[in-house]
Design a protein around this motif. Sequence first.
Motif, PDB file in Angstrom:
ATOM      1  N   GLU A 277     -10.461   8.293   1.173  1.00 19.49           N
ATOM      2  CA  GLU A 277     -11.695   8.778   2.112  1.00 19.49           C
ATOM      3  C   GLU A 277     -12.669   7.412   1.992  1.00 19.49           C
ATOM      4  O   GLU A 277     -12.881   7.181   3.370  1.00 19.49           O
ATOM      5  CB  GLU A 277     -12.465   9.940   1.501  1.00 19.49           C
ATOM      6  CG  GLU A 277     -13.461  10.342   2.573  1.00 19.49           C
ATOM      7  CD  GLU A 277     -14.032  11.577   2.172  1.00 19.49           C
ATOM      8  OE1 GLU A 277     -15.182  12.084   2.901  1.00 19.49           O
ATOM      9  OE2 GLU A 277     -13.796  12.350   1.214  1.00 19.49           O
TER      10      GLU A 277
ATOM     11  N   TRP B 244     -10.361  -4.069   2.089  1.00 20.84           N
ATOM     12  CA  TRP B 244      -9.962  -3.556   0.902  1.00 20.84           C
ATOM     13  C   TRP B 244      -8.677  -3.886   0.625  1.00 20.84           C
ATOM     14  O   TRP B 244      -7.690  -4.053   1.383  1.00 20.84           O
ATOM     15  CB  TRP B 244      -9.953  -1.923   1.124  1.00 20.84           C
ATOM     16  CG  TRP B 244      -9.214  -1.228   1.885  1.00 20.84           C
ATOM     17  CD1 TRP B 244      -9.357  -1.256   3.312  1.00 20.84           C
ATOM     18  CD2 TRP B 244      -8.047  -0.612   1.724  1.00 20.84           C
ATOM     19  NE1 TRP B 244      -8.422  -0.704   4.038  1.00 20.84           N
ATOM     20  CE2 TRP B 244      -7.543  -0.076   3.088  1.00 20.84           C
ATOM     21  CE3 TRP B 244      -7.417  -0.014   0.633  1.00 20.84           C
ATOM     22  CZ2 TRP B 244      -6.367   0.911   3.029  1.00 20.84           C
ATOM     23  CZ3 TRP B 244      -6.499   0.678   0.574  1.00 20.84           C
ATOM     24  CH2 TRP B 244      -6.011   1.269   1.925  1.00 20.84           C
TER      25      TRP B 244
ATOM     26  N   GLU C 243      -1.231   6.070   1.373  1.00 20.04           N
ATOM     27  CA  GLU C 243      -2.405   7.194   1.381  1.00 20.04           C
ATOM     28  C   GLU C 243      -3.623   6.539   1.357  1.00 20.04           C
ATOM     29  O   GLU C 243      -3.915   5.681   0.189  1.00 20.04           O
ATOM     30  CB  GLU C 243      -2.179   7.870  -0.075  1.00 20.04           C
ATOM     31  CG  GLU C 243      -3.213   9.243  -0.269  1.00 20.04           C
ATOM     32  CD  GLU C 243      -2.782  10.016  -1.357  1.00 20.04           C
ATOM     33  OE1 GLU C 243      -1.849  10.745  -1.490  1.00 20.04           O
ATOM     34  OE2 GLU C 243      -3.807   9.753  -2.438  1.00 20.04           O
ATOM     35  N   VAL C 244      -4.227   6.611   2.308  1.00 14.97           N
ATOM     36  CA  VAL C 244      -5.906   5.656   2.475  1.00 14.97           C
ATOM     37  C   VAL C 244      -6.802   6.777   1.916  1.00 14.97           C
ATOM     38  O   VAL C 244      -7.051   7.994   2.503  1.00 14.97           O
ATOM     39  CB  VAL C 244      -6.215   5.570   3.779  1.00 14.97           C
ATOM     40  CG1 VAL C 244      -7.333   4.774   3.725  1.00 14.97           C
ATOM     41  CG2 VAL C 244      -4.934   4.670   4.340  1.00 14.97           C
TER      42      VAL C 244
ATOM     43  N   ASP D 150      -8.191  -4.088   7.268  1.00 13.31           N
ATOM     44  CA  ASP D 150      -7.374  -4.481   6.327  1.00 13.31           C
ATOM     45  C   ASP D 150      -7.832  -5.445   5.234  1.00 13.31           C
ATOM     46  O   ASP D 150      -7.828  -5.366   4.010  1.00 13.31           O
ATOM     47  CB  ASP D 150      -5.938  -5.016   6.935  1.00 13.31           C
ATOM     48  CG  ASP D 150      -5.126  -3.855   7.440  1.00 13.31           C
ATOM     49  OD1 ASP D 150      -5.448  -2.648   7.034  1.00 13.31           O
ATOM     50  OD2 ASP D 150      -4.263  -4.376   7.912  1.00 13.31           O
TER      51      ASP D 150
ATOM     52  N   LYS E  24     -12.863  -2.843  -2.789  1.00 14.10           N
ATOM     53  CA  LYS E  24     -13.320  -2.545  -1.662  1.00 14.10           C
ATOM     54  C   LYS E  24     -14.685  -3.325  -1.211  1.00 14.10           C
ATOM     55  O   LYS E  24     -15.693  -3.470  -2.146  1.00 14.10           O
ATOM     56  CB  LYS E  24     -13.696  -1.200  -1.596  1.00 14.10           C
ATOM     57  CG  LYS E  24     -14.480  -0.655  -0.044  1.00 14.10           C
ATOM     58  CD  LYS E  24     -15.239   0.623  -0.356  1.00 14.10           C
ATOM     59  CE  LYS E  24     -16.098   0.943   1.154  1.00 14.10           C
ATOM     60  NZ  LYS E  24     -16.714   2.107   0.750  1.00 14.10           N
TER      61      LYS E  24
ATOM     62  N   CYS F 298     -12.212   4.316   1.898  1.00 11.56           N
ATOM     63  CA  CYS F 298     -11.572   3.077   2.682  1.00 11.56           C
ATOM     64  C   CYS F 298     -11.093   3.646   4.095  1.00 11.56           C
ATOM     65  O   CYS F 298     -10.761   2.723   4.699  1.00 11.56           O
ATOM     66  CB  CYS F 298     -10.160   3.026   1.807  1.00 11.56           C
ATOM     67  SG  CYS F 298     -10.400   2.029   0.439  1.00 11.56           S
ATOM     68  N   ARG F 299     -11.308   4.639   4.482  1.00 11.38           N
ATOM     69  CA  ARG F 299     -10.991   5.123   5.850  1.00 11.38           C
ATOM     70  C   ARG F 299     -11.694   4.464   7.211  1.00 11.38           C
ATOM     71  O   ARG F 299     -12.843   4.155   6.795  1.00 11.38           O
ATOM     72  CB  ARG F 299     -11.025   6.740   6.357  1.00 11.38           C
ATOM     73  CG  ARG F 299      -9.735   7.342   5.277  1.00 11.38           C
ATOM     74  CD  ARG F 299     -10.005   8.742   5.461  1.00 11.38           C
ATOM     75  NE  ARG F 299      -9.023   9.345   4.634  1.00 11.38           N
ATOM     76  CZ  ARG F 299      -8.945  10.685   4.203  1.00 11.38           C
ATOM     77  NH1 ARG F 299     -10.040  11.475   4.574  1.00 11.38           N
ATOM     78  NH2 ARG F 299      -8.057  11.137   3.437  1.00 11.38           N
ATOM     79  N   GLY F 300     -11.119   3.748   7.889  1.00 14.06           N
ATOM     80  CA  GLY F 300     -11.858   2.971   8.874  1.00 14.06           C
ATOM     81  C   GLY F 300     -12.053   1.803   8.779  1.00 14.06           C
ATOM     82  O   GLY F 300     -12.650   1.047   9.393  1.00 14.06           O
TER      83      GLY F 300
ATOM     84  N   ARG G  63       0.880  -1.146   0.071  1.00 13.98           N
ATOM     85  CA  ARG G  63       0.075  -0.033  -0.042  1.00 13.98           C
ATOM     86  C   ARG G  63       0.784   1.313   0.215  1.00 13.98           C
ATOM     87  O   ARG G  63       1.993   1.288   0.628  1.00 13.98           O
ATOM     88  CB  ARG G  63      -1.088  -0.071   1.248  1.00 13.98           C
ATOM     89  CG  ARG G  63      -2.069  -0.895   0.970  1.00 13.98           C
ATOM     90  CD  ARG G  63      -3.068  -0.923   2.364  1.00 13.98           C
ATOM     91  NE  ARG G  63      -4.025  -1.848   1.894  1.00 13.98           N
ATOM     92  CZ  ARG G  63      -5.067  -2.307   2.917  1.00 13.98           C
ATOM     93  NH1 ARG G  63      -4.757  -1.988   4.327  1.00 13.98           N
ATOM     94  NH2 ARG G  63      -5.877  -3.304   2.783  1.00 13.98           N
TER      95      ARG G  63
END
Length: 779
Positions: free
Chosen positions: A623, A633, A620-621, A630, A775, A625-627, A617
């Motif tokens: 938006e 996604w 840089e995540v 692993d 995702k 995929c945030r929270g 990876r």
Amino acid sequence: MGTVRTNWMRRLLPVVGLAVAMSASGLDLTVDGRSDYRIVVDETAILAEKTAARELQKYIELLSGVTLPVVGEAQPDGRNILVGRSPEALRRLEGRPEIAGYLDKDDAVILKTFGDTLVVSGARPRGTLYAVYTLLEDYWGVRWWSPTEELVPERRELAVPDELSFCYAPQFFSREAHYYQVNYHPDFVPFAVKLKSNGHFQEIPEEWGGHVALNPGFVHTILALLPPDRYFEAHPEWYALDEAGKRTAEQPCWSEPAMQQELIRQTRDYLREHPGVKILSISQMDGWVRCRCERCAAVEEETGSPAGPILQAVNAVAAAIESEFPDVVIETLAYVYSQKPPVNADVHRNVLIRLCPYLCDFSRPYASEANAAFRDDLLNWRKLADRLGIWDYNSNFSNYLIPHPNIRTLGANLRLFADNNVEFVFAQGDIGTSNCGEFIQMRAWVVAHLLWNPYLDQRELEKEFLHGYYSPEAGDKLLEVIDLMAAEFERSGKPLGCYRADANDWLSMETLQQALRRFDEAAAALEALPEEQRPVCRERLRRARLPYDIALLYRPESSAWNPALTPEERERLWKLWEEVKATLQRNNVVDFNEITRIAAFYELMPKLLGGPARLKRSGEVPEFCRGLDDAAWYEFSADDLTLLQPGVKNIREADSLSPYGVAVRMPNNHISWAFLLDLPGMLANWFPAVENRWEVWASIRGEGNDPESDAMLIGVYDGSNDKDHQQQFKLKDISGNYHWIKLATLPMGTGVRLYMAPTISDGVDNVFIDRVILKHAAE
């Protein structure tokens, strides 16, 4: 590699249907290693007839140990083998006009005894050579399996029937078994001639009989005669009006009168400058674009087919040149949109229509109801045209290296063509895979024999090749493999096109394992062969097994994305891949498919076998995929994309705008799918069906100066359901920094892959992709 001669088949029966069987009494040419015969070739013989005499001498010596002298005059007391058209041969043949008539039929062969004299002759330029090979193959059991592998039985006595009278002229005057070993192997020339294959790409020199060439190019030739860089600026109306109302140089406007007159002038000039041309191709370019102008639309309406405007123009050329070039044939295509024959139209007498079964189901005969549209088009073209040709599709052009279950249909299709007076067949097979591919040697050999005589028994030809090339015991096991594949595909109920990336949607793991067990049994059968023959046969069998090993490696169950795989199984699959790659490299395989070189396959397979453990990876995540956990996604970088034509239509290069520092750039000068990303189908096994939903996101950007220009197509193809989730973007949508685009939400499964292509727009310079995210979207 020198010629390999196999000897476990000491005596072979003649090929069914070509020649009469040996009688109990015969004309003895050699007896117990001695002979009083001589080979007679006249000093006026053409080069190919002199070659024929040398070949006959060579193989008689290999068969019997006797070297017959090659002389210029027949001996008066008989015992002559008259090769070609010597005065003595012609004197005898002309006394039998029903035989002499074959001298004027394309590629005809003549084998005739007159007392103790044997005449080996035929139509010029190739017929006498073909007559020699017919004698060697059908009467004396010689077999040519590949350019470097042949069977020459030991025979102390060589004889022919004492009343031998065999004449044959093939139905197809142009026959091309378009395979690597018949077209491009360093020793292809004598091998192609021995198989009596004489097509355009088989550039056979005069001393070996030459070949049937099309000019100014084999196909898609109209823009070679009317090049846009010469005419488009001054005469845009000579070129197609596309569906958007713009003139495009991709195709001509066939109905434009001034264009037709220039085409006539160019054709006449070309023929005057190239006096040896016998067939001139005036054919549409590839693809589905056709002219939509009012004039073309009116002709299509009147004739009931998009072929109408093409035929109108080609007829005009044929009529205009006929008086000066009465023997020149004008060839054109009936292909994709022009496959359907027109009504209320005629085909000029010297126009040859080459019909292309591009849209057929290749697992079923063309005469079947599954292919009724093509069958009916063939029959209706037959009513219109005096001359018909075929461009056939015998291969899987998306992946040359996997099973393609069309073998059973080949003979039936060629018989359909012969029954309907087709006279020109180009059978397009694999060309860049060297001697690797699904029974590639057998396919070339069987197809060539069926092109020469479509009424041979295909099953018997298959048996003969498999027995002769791999040994009878191993050959029987391989025939079972072919039958397994045909039955499995029939059970799938799917149509077989000529573009299929893998076999996962029709070939079950159970049936694949059955096929691999047959290969194990074939390998065990080789142990009964003499020790000196085993290494050659093992290598042949290793190559034959290759497509089935590759099919296994392609299986989702074999991917490291499969959580059920044990470490031992992963190690075994990696070892298998190393063996497969070594075999491909050892055999100098060049092409993966009709566009992509084998290097792309070498890049792809480790990614499939490596699974999620090899992904990294950028840090840089996004938006969306945030929270997330692993496991919810997965991120793929530019390094994970398989480039189909690296350095040509795409470049993997440094890019400071990407958090990875690398991206794939595609210049906006083509419309090809320049890369692929196979998405992990095994994810479907991790979740209940109701939860198997995944969002596919791509990070893309574009460069250029016209925000309104079309910049790219990008999408996800779902091979499991034959659905394409495609989006098109203008430059204004993706200019500047990278943009995350949601492409689709769909279940993972067999054959789900992401693709992207530029669009050729003046206001766009490049398009880029640097990341893809998968995702989990279950609610």
